[in-house]
Design a protein around this motif. Structure first.
Motif, short mmCIF file in Angstrom:
data_model
loop_
_atom_site.label_atom_id
_atom_site.label_comp_id
_atom_site.label_asym_id
_atom_site.label_seq_id
_atom_site.Cartn_x
_atom_site.Cartn_y
_atom_site.Cartn_z
N PHE A 158 0.83 -1.19 0.00
CA PHE A 158 0.00 0.00 0.00
C PHE A 158 0.87 1.25 0.00
CE2 PHE A 158 -3.17 3.03 0.92
CZ PHE A 158 -2.69 3.82 1.95
N LEU A 159 0.52 2.22 -0.86
CA LEU A 159 1.31 3.45 -0.94
C LEU A 159 0.55 4.66 -0.41
CD1 LEU A 159 2.86 3.15 -4.52
CD2 LEU A 159 3.94 2.63 -2.32
N ILE A 160 -0.69 4.87 -0.90
CA ILE A 160 -1.35 6.12 -0.62
C ILE A 160 -2.85 5.98 -0.84
CG2 ILE A 160 -1.15 7.06 -2.97
CD1 ILE A 160 -0.27 9.74 -1.61
N TYR A 161 -3.62 6.79 -0.08
CA TYR A 161 -5.09 6.75 -0.14
C TYR A 161 -5.64 8.16 -0.29
CZ TYR A 161 -9.80 6.87 1.84
OH TYR A 161 -11.14 7.10 2.05
N GLN A 162 -6.73 8.26 -1.07
CA GLN A 162 -7.45 9.53 -1.22
C GLN A 162 -8.94 9.25 -1.10
OE1 GLN A 162 -5.87 12.73 -2.40
NE2 GLN A 162 -7.79 13.62 -1.74
N GLY A 163 -9.61 9.92 -0.20
CA GLY A 163 -11.05 9.78 -0.07
C GLY A 163 -11.77 10.78 -0.96
N SER A 164 -12.96 10.43 -1.40
CA SER A 164 -13.67 11.30 -2.34
C SER A 164 -14.05 12.63 -1.73
CB SER A 164 -14.92 10.59 -2.86
OG SER A 164 -15.80 10.26 -1.80
N TYR A 165 -14.14 12.69 -0.41
CA TYR A 165 -14.51 13.95 0.25
C TYR A 165 -13.30 14.73 0.76
CZ TYR A 165 -19.22 12.00 0.12
OH TYR A 165 -20.42 11.47 -0.29
N ASP A 166 -12.12 14.16 0.55
CA ASP A 166 -10.92 14.87 1.02
C ASP A 166 -10.69 16.12 0.18
OD1 ASP A 166 -9.02 11.80 1.71
OD2 ASP A 166 -10.61 12.83 2.83
N GLN A 167 -10.46 17.21 0.87
CA GLN A 167 -10.27 18.49 0.18
C GLN A 167 -8.86 18.66 -0.36
OE1 GLN A 167 -12.73 20.84 -0.42
NE2 GLN A 167 -14.04 19.18 0.30
N GLN A 168 -7.91 18.05 0.32
CA GLN A 168 -6.52 18.21 -0.08
C GLN A 168 -5.98 16.93 -0.71
OE1 GLN A 168 -4.35 19.55 3.36
NE2 GLN A 168 -4.85 21.69 2.92
N ASN A 169 -5.03 17.09 -1.59
CA ASN A 169 -4.37 15.93 -2.18
C ASN A 169 -3.56 15.19 -1.12
OD1 ASN A 169 -5.38 16.47 -4.72
ND2 ASN A 169 -3.55 17.55 -5.42
N ALA A 170 -3.62 13.86 -1.18
CA ALA A 170 -2.89 13.06 -0.21
C ALA A 170 -1.39 13.05 -0.52
CB ALA A 170 -3.43 11.63 -0.23
N THR A 171 -0.59 13.00 0.53
CA THR A 171 0.85 12.87 0.36
C THR A 171 1.36 11.86 1.39
OG1 THR A 171 1.32 14.67 1.88
CG2 THR A 171 1.15 15.24 -0.45
N GLU A 172 2.35 11.08 0.96
CA GLU A 172 3.00 10.11 1.85
C GLU A 172 4.47 10.05 1.44
OE1 GLU A 172 2.01 8.31 4.42
OE2 GLU A 172 -0.16 8.50 4.31
N GLY A 173 5.30 10.83 2.11
CA GLY A 173 6.72 10.84 1.77
C GLY A 173 6.94 11.32 0.35
N TYR A 200 5.55 10.12 -2.24
CA TYR A 200 4.36 9.86 -3.05
C TYR A 200 3.32 10.95 -2.80
CZ TYR A 200 6.44 5.18 -3.05
OH TYR A 200 7.29 4.12 -3.15
N SER A 201 2.71 11.40 -3.86
CA SER A 201 1.57 12.30 -3.74
C SER A 201 0.53 11.90 -4.76
CB SER A 201 1.98 13.76 -3.91
OG SER A 201 2.55 13.96 -5.19
N LEU A 202 -0.70 12.20 -4.44
CA LEU A 202 -1.80 11.84 -5.32
C LEU A 202 -2.42 13.12 -5.85
CD1 LEU A 202 -4.23 8.91 -4.60
CD2 LEU A 202 -4.98 10.95 -5.83
N ASN A 203 -2.41 13.29 -7.15
CA ASN A 203 -2.99 14.45 -7.80
C ASN A 203 -4.46 14.13 -8.10
OD1 ASN A 203 -3.66 16.69 -9.23
ND2 ASN A 203 -2.14 16.42 -10.85
N PHE A 204 -5.34 14.56 -7.20
CA PHE A 204 -6.76 14.21 -7.26
C PHE A 204 -7.52 15.32 -7.95
CE2 PHE A 204 -10.59 12.24 -6.46
CZ PHE A 204 -11.40 12.83 -5.50
#
Lengths: 116, 115
Positions: A47-62, A64-68
């Protein structure tokens, strides 16, 4: 229609550079989660990273970042400062709805090769 | 290490046989999921158990069955095996609760080869 689409079967990047792996999704459910997993040649799923549909900000983990981009239904993974150990297959996945069933639907994956 | 343990790591068997794959979830996780990864089908959800009860079914064949025991470990039984059942079988577990995000942590997988 496919629920998760990864259009890049393979990607190459030079060590220390950033790379973006594309993922688009399709759902009519307002509540969903988006995940990225890494599968090295040894086979395990990490597992690297998670983004919820209601999350306002893009997820980051070290690194890794998720461009949502919700309106475009895209959830691209950005890996900064690539390392040789990042060479692996990367899967985008989605879970929909609520309750206690959160089965994951996976894309076909992108094989990332990091060159020295 | 994800904390999810799958045994065995490799399994070689013949067509028509029956095998059992075992999974121990992370401590405290009540949900267990089984997935199959094959070259032609990719990663597919098979079945989910939550605290001993079947919660959801995916593309699981009738020849396949699973259960989750009181100690929360799970077993996937594959019978009347065919060549096409050769695949990597993953077990995953997830915590429950709104803050957990229901992130699934995967075991290392069991690679099944049907000859």
């Amino acid at each position: 229609a496919q629920k998760i689409t990864q259009t890049q079967p393979g990607m190459f990047v030079q060590e220390k550079e950033a790379v973006t792996l594309d993922c688009t999704y399709d759902t009519s459910d307002p509540s969903y989660g988006l995940f990225w997993y890494k599968q090295p040649s040894s086979g395990e799923m990490i597992f690297l990273i998670y983004q919820g549909s209601y999350d306002q900000q893009n997820a980051t983990e070290g690194r890794y970042s998720l461009n949502f981009q919700k309106a475009r239904k895209s959830a691209n993974l950005v890996i900064s400062a690539s390392q040789l150990g990042d060479s692996a297959m990367y899967f985008c996945a989605m879970s929909e709805g609520g309750g206690s069933n959160y089965k994951l639907t996976f894309g076909k994956g992108t094989l990332l090769t990091v060159n020295p | 290490d994800s904390g999810v343990t799958q045994t065995p790591k490799h399994l070689i068997t013949a067509t028509g046989q029956r095998v059992t794959l075992r999974c121990s979830p992370r401590s405290g996780d009540l949900s267990v999921y089984w997935y199959q990864q094959s070259l032609d089908q990719g990663l597919q959800f098979l079945i989910q158990y939550y605290n001993g009860e079947e919660r959801a079914k995916g593309n699981i064949l009738e020849r396949f069955s699973a259960q989750q025991f009181p100690d929360l470990h799970s077993e996937l039984n594959l019978s009347s095996l065919e060549l096409g059942d050769s695949a990597l079988y993953f077990c995953a577990s997830s915590p429950t609760g709104a803050r957990s995000k229901n992130i699934q942590y995967f075991g290392a997988g069991t690679r099944l080869s049907v000859l």
